[in-house]
Design an enzyme around this catalytic site. Structure first.
Site: not given
Length: 319
Positions: A72, A138, A279
């Site tokens: 991937a 992703y 984050d």
């Protein structure tokens, strides 16, 4: 002895899993296009095919027991800049692989997934029931593959396990972490220790954590490999089992940096930088399902040991 195909087996995690399979007495074939993997990462004793998973049908036959799928594209930033590459490689490639497996009568799959499928969760301890809301292509492609696998299991009886995890670290003998570019914290700090980087950036020191820096779950790559072998053993026809993997307790950025200082005996200059958008303060995986269903518990949870193994590999790689 069984025969396994390891896609992406020249990469970091795939190479360690291939090594574990060989040590267990199995026959292993690695399929990798070497776009991010390394020929030297293919363990001695494994057969090697240089190729893409889109062409898996050319290489699969009924002699294989199962596929362990690591191939991937996996850089978050790149996925934002070039999402088409990620949909083609991760989703299109896996669809081709599933079609090839079905045509060959191969009915067992272990998929190396990611906790990026959860996005930016509100809770710190993630379970398989946590909301999946990926924030980048992703993570979105990995989640799409999980949905694809679930459909294959329901419609065609595939036995499949998806393993979701955050930060893999450490090394296993000659097999360790090397990415270009490198984005993971532990190898970045080790680059500072080696003099390859001037300092390490600490993004934010005002989080609601004991030392103000982000807390993340780390798992030793050898523990991760053992989880993949356990998944092979426990995969059930018609079921798509999803398991989170991790230590169950996290380590802060500052803990990682300080542990690298202790392990290496080197100075590690820090530069405090602003928080990065998105984050979360704490991301830790609950591995309860993996323990209950796979009989898996990490045996190398100590941060010092994880970093010591990574340091030994980093020094060997650069010598």
């Amino acid at each position: 002895m069984s025969k396994y195909l390891v896609t992406g087996g020249a990469g970091y995690v795939g190479s360690v899993v291939a090594a574990h399979l060989l040590e267990a007495g199995h026959e292993v074939t690695v399929l990798d296009d070497l776009s991010t993997g390394f020929r030297a990462g293919v363990p001695e004793g494994a057969a090697f095919i240089e190729g893409r998973i889109q062409d898996a049908a050319e290489h699969l036959d009924g002699s294989y027991e199962a596929v362990l799928h690591f191939a991937a594209s996996s850089q978050v930033g790149e996925s934002v800049a070039d999402p088409a590459k990620y949909w083609e490689n991760n989703v299109g490639g896996t669809l081709a692989l599933l079609n090839a497996m079905r045509a060959a009568g191969l009915r067992k799959l272990v998929f190396s997934s990611t906790a990026a499928t959860y996005g930016e969760p509100a809770e710190g301890l993630l379970t398989e029931a946590s909301v999946t809301a990926p924030t980048n292509p992703y993570g979105a492609t990995k989640l799409a593959v999980d949905h694809m696998i679930a459909g294959e299991c329901a419609a065609h009886g595939l036995a499949a396990v998806s393993l979701r995890y955050f930060n893999v670290a450490g090394a296993y003998g000659a097999f360790g972490e090397r990415h270009a570019p490198e984005t993971h914290l532990i190898p970045l700090v080790l680059q500072v220790a080696l003099g390859e980087r001037e300092s390490i950036s600490v993004f934010g020191e005002d989080y609601p954590t004991p030392d103000g820096t982000c807390v993340r779950d780390y798992i030793h790559v050898a523990d991760l490999a053992e989880a993949h072998l356990a998944a092979l053993e426990h995969a059930t026809a018609g079921e798509h089992l999803i398991c989170n993997l991790g230590n169950g307790s996290g380590f802060s950025v500052r803990e990682v940096v300080e542990t690298v200082r202790k392990v290496t005996g080197r100075e590690i200059p820090e530069v405090v930088a602003p928080r990065r958008a998105g984050d979360p303060a704490v991301l830790v995986a609950s591995a309860r399902t993996a323990h209950e269903r796979l009989g898996w518990t990490p045996s190398r949870p100590d941060l010092t040991g994880i970093i010591a193994d990574a340091w030994n590999f980093a020094r060997t790689r650069t010598s």
